[in-house]
Write an enzyme that holds these catalytic residues in place. Structure first.
Site, PDB file in Angstrom:
ATOM      1  N   CYS A  77      -4.418 -31.353 176.839  1.00 52.92           N
ATOM      2  CA  CYS A  77      -5.835 -31.673 176.990  1.00 52.92           C
ATOM      3  C   CYS A  77      -6.472 -32.165 175.697  1.00 52.92           C
ATOM      4  O   CYS A  77      -7.334 -33.042 175.717  1.00 52.92           O
ATOM      5  CB  CYS A  77      -6.598 -30.480 177.526  1.00 52.92           C
ATOM      6  N   HIS A 107      -8.834 -25.007 176.791  1.00 56.30           N
ATOM      7  CA  HIS A 107      -8.977 -26.382 177.237  1.00 56.30           C
ATOM      8  C   HIS A 107      -9.882 -27.127 176.259  1.00 56.30           C
ATOM      9  O   HIS A 107     -10.607 -26.515 175.477  1.00 56.30           O
ATOM     10  CB  HIS A 107      -9.593 -26.381 178.647  1.00 56.30           C
ATOM     11  N   ASP A 118     -14.265 -34.665 181.815  1.00 54.67           N
ATOM     12  CA  ASP A 118     -12.968 -34.059 181.498  1.00 54.67           C
ATOM     13  C   ASP A 118     -11.882 -35.075 181.821  1.00 54.67           C
ATOM     14  O   ASP A 118     -11.475 -35.224 182.972  1.00 54.67           O
ATOM     15  CB  ASP A 118     -12.774 -32.781 182.320  1.00 54.67           C
TER      16      ASP A 118
END
Lengths: 678, 343
Positions: free
Chosen positions: A419, A463, A479
Site C-alpha cells: 500500500c 495501511h 485509496d
C-alpha cells in the site's frame, strides 16, 4: 567425596523454594536486560546454589563489598545511569543476587523474599499480559512457600515428619484464602489517577506499529505482524468495511525517499483550525482500546467529532496524545463517516504541493500526460486510478527492493508494491499535476471477533492511503490500493481484505481456519483481561460501582464511601475467616480406617434390622448374623476374620485393610429378609 | 545458648525492670507482659491469653506493601495493584494463622529433675492441641534462658524440655514459660505465658576440690561382719534353693551329704560421717559444696555414709534414695519453706 544425591538431601528446602521463586520472577526480565547483567545474576545465583550443595563457600565481607562495587560499575557502564526503569531493574536484580550471598538468618531470608516480591512488581512495568500475570502469581506463591518453609524452622525437637510439600500446601491454602480479600481490595480500593511524580523516561521501550515517517518497505514489514494494534467496540452497528479507515499520522513532506511531517518533531504540534463540516448522518460512537505503542498517535475513524481527554487535533487532523501511549489506553470516540466540508474551506498552503527536485522525472511526464487526458483536476484522480487498474500492477507483501528512484522504479519498472508504494506514487502524481495531496497512514478494516461483539485491528492491517484537496470539495480520501483487481493480489488474506467476494473463507485450509478460531477465543480472553484487569482505572471503577450501587438505591459514590464500604467488607470477611480458623470445635482424632470400615458395616447391618450389641465381640456378632443371613455367610465370616486379624494380630498387614474396605463396600446396604425366615 | 544476646539487648532496661513491672501491673497490664502467675490445673491457651504483635520484619513487610502501592499508583499499573493487594491480604491472613498456631494449646508443666547448681535444668512440658491440626515452630523459653523449638503434628501430644540454667541452690519455683511463635511468615509474633506451681530442686554445685574427709571419721561398723557382700569370707550356712552355684562349698559337699553355701561379709565395713563441723575454715556455701562432693564420692565408692548438718542428722546408709535425701538436705539448708502458690 559425597555424591550429588547426598548433597541434595542436605539442602535446606526453604532456600530451594526461594531460589525457584526468584528464578521464575527473573525469567521474564531475561529477554530485556543486557547479557552481562543476566550473566552476573546467574553467577550470583549459581554461587548460592553451589553453597547449598556444599561445593562453595559464601564470600567474606570484603569480597562482598567488592562484588557490590563491581555490580554498580557494570550497571553504570551498561546504562550510564543507576536510575531509570532498565537500570533500576538491573540494580535490583544484582542487589538481590548479592543479598543471597550474605543470607544467614531469618531476617536476611525475609529481606530476600521481600526483594523478590519487589522484583515481581518490576516485571509488570514492562508487560501486563495474562500469561505474565499467571507466571508471576506462581512466583509469588513460591516465595511465600519459601517464607513458610523458613519460619517452620530447619530443626525440630518433635515427633512426626513433614512432607516436602507441606510448606507449598500451606502457601497455596493461604493464597486461596487471600483471593477473596484481594478481589475486594482490587475492586473497591479507590484508584488515584497517577502519576504522583514525573517518571524518568529512559526511552527504553521500543516503538511498535506505525511510525511517523514512511519509506518503501516500512509498512509491509508489519504485514506479517498479527499482534493487536487496538480493539474497537461500536455502540451500534459498525460502518461498512469500506469506511473503516483508522487515521493515524499524516505525512506531508517527501524528500525523495521518505515521507514525513515536520510538525511531528515539535513537542506540541500545530493545532489545526477546525474546518467547518456538515454531517450527513448521525455520528458513529465507539470505544477504542489502544495497545501501548510508545508513540503519541491515537487512531480514529474519519472524521473525528470529538477528542479524547488529554489529546489535541493537529492541523492535519491527527489526534495526538499529550504523552506517549505507554499503557493500554481506552478512549471513547465519535466520528462522522459521511460528511461534506464547508464550501468556504480555503485552499491549503504550500507543503501539499512540495516535491523534491530531480526525483521521478518520468513520473512528472506521466502526470502531465494524464492531466492532459483527464482535462480537469477533478477528473485527474480517476485518470490515475484508471492507470493503476489497467497497467499490470500487483499487490504483494514482498515488494522488490527499490534501490534507485523509488517513484519511477515502482511506476515503470517493478510495478509490484504494498500500500505504501501505491499511496506514495499516487500522491506524487497528484502533486506533479498541481493537486494538493498528502499521505495518510493508519489502519484499514479490522476483523470482527465472531465470538464477541468487538473489532480487532491488527498490526497487519496497517495501511497507507492518500488524501487530495479538490476545490469546492475540500480533502477527499482516495485509496489507490483498492483499484487493484483481486486477481493481482498475491496474498489470500489481502484479497479477502481488499475485495471481499472475490474469495471466501472456505478457500482457506481447515487448519488455518481452526487456528483463526483459536485466535478469536484467545483474543476474547485477552480483551476481558484488558478490560477488567489492566484498564480498571478510576473512571471505570466509578462506572462499575455506580452501576452496582444504583441497584441498591444509592445514587452517588465517592471515594469516601468506597473506602468505608471496603473497610466494612474487609472486616466482615476477616471476621468470617477468624471464626472459621480460630473457633473450630474440638476435633475427633482422625479415626483409623479399620474402625471406620467396621462401623460402616455395622450400620449396614443395623439398617437390615440386626444391630450389634455394645458388648458383643466381632466374632460373636458374626455368628449371630450368619444365622440370620446365611446367604451372606461367606462375606460375614470374612469381615469378622479380617477385622479380628487387623485388631489383634501382632503384625497387621496393610493389604488386609484394603480387603476389609472392599468387603464392606460390596456388602449389601439393606438385606431383604426372606419370607421363610419367620 | 542461642538467646544470650537477649539479655545483652535488654541490658539498659534491666535496671528499670522491677519498677516497670510494678507500674505495669498497677496499670492492669501485668498479664500482658508477665503472665498471670502460677495456675494449678492444666493451662489451655484461650484467646484471652494469647497475645499478638507485628515483628520488626512485619513492619518491613508493611513498608514493602506501601512501596508497592505507591509504585502501582504512580505507574498506574493494575497488576502491581493486584500484587500489593494480594500481599496485603496474605499479611492479614498471616495474622490469623499466627494466632491460630498457639490458640487452644493445652500445656502441662512437669516437675523437673533435681540438678546441681550451674547445670541446665530441663523443665518437662507436655503440649497438646485438640482443636487445631498442627502447630509449628513453637518456641518455649524461660525468660533470658535458651529456647527450645518444637512442633505438634497431627494433634499428637508432645513432650519437650525447656532448658533453664541454675545459679543458686535451693528449691525454686519454675518461672513462667514464654511460649511464642512467628510462624508462618514471620510477620507477627504470638505469645503466651504459662506457669504452674512446680519446683526445681537445685543441689549445691559439687566442689572441684578433691579433698577427702578425715580418716578418723571412718568408724568400724558394729554390724559390719554380718553384712552381706562379696569381699570377706564370713562362714558357711546350709544351702537354700536359689543360692549361686559358685558360692556352694563343693569340698564340703564332697565330704557330706548336705550342701553348704559360703557366706561373705560387707564390702567395707566402715561408716562415714560427713560432718558440717569438719570444715570450720570455709563459709556456708563452700561447706555445702564440699559436703556435696563428699556425698557423691561416698556414693560412688559404695560407702555407708551419714550426714550431719546443724539441725539435721541423716543416719548412715547407702543407695540412690539415701543420696537424694542427703543432697536435698544440702540443697535446702537454711532455706525458708516457700509458699507453694507464691514463688
Amino acid at each position: 567425596m559425597k555424591t550429588l544425591t547426598q548433597r541434595l538431601r542436605r539442602v535446606t528446602t526453604a532456600n530451594l523454594w526461594l531460589l525457584a521463586g526468584l528464578l521464575v520472577a527473573l525469567l521474564p526480565h531475561l529477554q530485556r536486560i543486557p547479557l552481562i547483567i543476566s550473566a552476573t545474576a546467574a553467577l550470583l545465583l549459581g554461587w548460592r546454589m553451589g553453597h547449598e550443595l556444599q561445593y562453595l563457600r559464601l564470600p567474606s565481607w570484603p569480597l562482598r563489598w567488592l562484588l557490590a562495587l563491581l555490580a554498580a560499575i557494570i550497571i553504570y557502564g551498561t546504562f550510564h545511569s543507576l536510575v531509570g526503569r532498565q537500570a533500576g531493574v538491573a540494580l535490583l536484580i544484582l542487589l538481590l543476587g548479592l543479598k543471597l550471598l550474605e543470607m544467614n538468618d531469618q531476617r536476611d531470608f525475609s529481606m530476600a523474599c521481600y526483594l523478590g516480591f519487589f522484583l515481581i512488581s518490576t516485571v509488570f512495568l514492562f508487560t501486563q499480559s495474562i500469561l505474565i500475570g499467571l507466571f508471576m502469581f506462581l512466583a509469588t506463591t513460591l516465595l511465600l512457600t519459601a517464607l513458610i518453609a523458613r519460619y517452620r524452622g530447619p530443626e525440630y525437637v518433635g515427633r512426626g515428619h513433614l512432607s516436602e510439600h507441606a510448606s507449598l500446601d500451606k502457601a497455596g491454602l493461604m493464597v486461596l484464602q487471600a483471593l477473596p480479600l484481594t478481589i475486594l481490595l482490587f475492586v473497591l480500593f479507590p484508584r488515584i489517577p497517577g502519576p504522583l511524580w514525573q517518571l524518568p523516561n529512559d526511552g527504553s521501550s521500543a516503538k511498535t506499529g506505525i511510525s511517523d515517517s514512511m519509506s518503501p518497505g516500512m509498512i509491509s514489514q508489519l504485514s506479517n505482524d498479527n499482534s493487536i494494534a487496538f480493539r474497537v467496540l461500536f455502540d451500534r452497528a459498525p460502518p461498512p468495511p469500506a469506511q473503516l479507515y483508522w487515521r493515524g499520522p499524516v505525512l506531508t513532506v517527501f524528500d525523495g525517499r521518505t515521507w514525513f511531517n515536520p510538525n511531528h518533531d515539535k513537542p506540541w504540534p500545530k493545532v489545526g483550525r477546525r474546518s467547518r463540516y456538515r454531517a450527513l448522518n448521525a455520528p458513529v460512537s465507539y470505544t477504542v482500546t489502544l495497545e501501548p505503542h510508545q508513540q503519541r498517535w491515537l487512531f480514529a475513524l474519519d472524521l473525528p467529532a470529538m477528542l479524547p481527554v488529554g489529546s489535541s487535533l493537529s492541523s492535519d487532523y491527527e489526534i495526538i496524545a499529550r504523552n506517549n501511549v505507554e499503557q493500554l489506553r481506552r478512549y471513547d470516540m465519535q466520528s462522522y463517516p459521511y460528511y461534506t466540508l464547508a464550501q468556504t474551506e480555503v485552499p491549503p498552503e504550500r507543503p501539499y504541493l512540495q516535491l523534491p527536485a530531480g526525483v521521478g522525472p518520468q513520473a512528472h511526464v506521466l502526470a502531465r500526460e494524464l492531466l492532459a487526458q483527464a482535462g480537469s483536476k477533478a477528473a485527474m484522480v480517476e485518470q490515475v486510478l484508471q492507470f493503476f487498474r489497467q497497467q499490470p500492477f500487483y499487490y504483494t507483501r514482498q515488494p522488490p527492493l527499490l534501490l534507485g528512484d523509488p517513484i519511477d522504479e515502482f511506476l515503470f519498472d517493478s510495478q509490484r508494491g504494498y500500500c505504501e508504494h501505491y499511496a506514495a506514487s499516487f500522491v506524487f502524481l497528484m502533486r506533479a499535476a498541481g493537486i494538493p495531496a498528502r499521505v495518510v497512514t493508519g489502519y484499514r478494516g479490522g476483523e470482527m471477533n465472531p465470538l464477541s461483539d468487538y473489532f480487532m485491528v491488527r498490526q497487519s492491517d496497517a495501511h497507507a492511503w492518500a488524501e487530495v484537496w479538490l476545490g469546492g470539495k475540500g480533502w477527499q480520501r482516495v485509496d489507490p490500493t483498492t483499484v487493484i483487481p483481486a486477481s493481482r493480489i498475491e496474498n489470500q488474506l489481502d484479497r479477502l481484505r481488499f475485495s471481499p467476494g472475490s474469495t471466501s473463507l472456505s478457500s482457506l485450509s481447515w487448519t488455518s481456519l481452526a487456528w483463526r478460531q483459536l485466535g478469536f477465543n484467545w483474543d476474547r480472553v485477552n480483551r476481558a483481561w484488558n478490560q477488567w484487569m489492566i484498564n480498571y482505572n478510576n473512571r471505570r471503577q466509578q462506572d462499575f460501582l455506580q452501576k452496582i450501587m444504583s441497584r441498591f438505591g444509592f445514587s452517588d459514590i465517592d471515594w469516601q464511601t468506597m473506602l468505608l464500604t471496603l473497610l466494612l467488607f474487609l472486616f466482615v470477611i476477616l471476621a468470617v475467616y477468624a471464626w472459621w480458623l480460630l473457633q473450630r470445635s474440638e476435633r475427633k482424632r482422625p479415626q483409623d480406617p479399620v474402625q471406620r470400615s467396621y462401623t460402616h458395616y455395622c450400620h449396614k447391618l443395623a439398617r437390615s434390622g440386626l444391630a450389634r450389641n455394645v458388648a458383643e465381640g466381632a466374632w460373636d456378632f458374626a455368628q449371630r448374623t450368619q444365622q440370620h443371613f446365611p446367604e451372606h455367610g461367606k462375606a460375614i465370616i470374612e469381615i469378622a476374620h479380617l477385622y479380628n486379624r487387623l485388631r489383634y494380630a501382632p503384625w497387621p498387614r496393610q493389604e488386609d485393610v484394603h480387603r476389609l474396605q472392599k468387603a464392606v463396600r460390596h456388602f449389601p446396604g439393606r438385606i431383604k429378609r426372606p419370607q421363610s425366615s419367620q | 545458648m542461642a538467646t544470650a544476646p537477649h539479655s545483652i539487648r535488654n541490658f539498659p532496661w534491666r535496671i528499670l525492670h522491677w519498677p516497670v513491672q510494678l507500674g505495669l501491673t498497677k496499670l492492669g497490664l501485668g498479664r500482658f507482659f508477665y503472665g498471670q502467675g502460677p495456675e494449678p490445673g492444666p493451662i489451655i491457651l484461650t484467646s484471652r491469653r494469647v497475645y499478638i504483635l507485628p515483628t520488626r520484619m512485619g513492619l518491613s513487610y508493611a513498608l514493602l506493601l506501601l512501596i508497592l502501592l505507591l509504585s502501582a499508583i504512580n505507574y498506574n499499573n493494575n497488576l502491581t495493584y493486584a500484587l500489593s493487594f494480594l500481599l496485603t491480604s496474605i499479611g492479614l491472613l498471616a495474622m490469623l494463622h499466627s494466632y491460630r498456631n498457639l490458640l487452644h494449646l493445652q500445656i502441662n508443666i512437669g516437675t523437673p529433675k533435681a540438678v546441681f547448681c550451674g547445670d541446665y535444668a530441663q523443665v518437662p512440658i507436655t503440649l497438646e492441641n485438640r482443636r487445631q491440626p498442627s502447630s509449628y515452630a513453637i518456641s518455649l523459653q524461660i525468660p533470658e534462658q535458651p529456647a527450645a523449638t518444637v512442633q505438634i503434628v497431627q494433634q499428637q501430644p508432645l513432650e519437650a524440655a525447656v532448658p533453664m540454667c541454675t545459679t543458686q541452690r535451693g528449691r525454686h519455683a519454675v518461672p513462667r514459660i514464654h511460649i511464642s511463635s512467628v510462624f508462618p511468615l514471620g510477620l507477627f509474633r504470638v505469645w503466651a505465658h504459662a506457669q504452674q506451681p512446680r519446683y526445681q530442686l537445685v543441689y549445691p554445685a559439687p566442689d572441684q576440690h578433691p579433698a577427702r574427709p578425715h580418716q578418723s571419721n571412718y568408724q568400724a561398723s558394729l554390724a559390719g561382719d554380718r553384712g552381706r557382700g562379696a569381699d570377706d569370707f564370713a562362714g558357711l550356712r546350709s544351702y537354700h534353693p536359689g543360692d549361686s552355684l559358685r558360692h556352694i562349698h563343693w569340698k564340703a559337699a564332697a565330704r557330706s551329704e548336705t550342701l553348704y553355701t559360703k557366706e561373705f561379709g560387707g564390702d567395707r565395713c566402715e561408716e562415714l560421717w560427713l560432718d558440717w563441723d569438719q570444715l570450720p575454715q570455709l563459709d556456708t556455701e563452700a561447706r555445702l559444696s564440699r559436703l556435696t562432693r563428699w556425698v557423691l564420692d561416698a556414693s560412688r565408692t559404695q560407702l555407708r555414709y551419714g550426714l550431719r548438718l546443724p539441725g539435721t542428722r541423716i543416719v548412715p546408709s547407702t543407695g540412690p534414695e539415701h543420696q537424694r535425701c542427703c543432697l536435698k538436705a544440702l540443697a535446702l539448708f537454711n532455706q525458708q519453706p516457700s509458699d507453694p502458690m507464691r514463688p
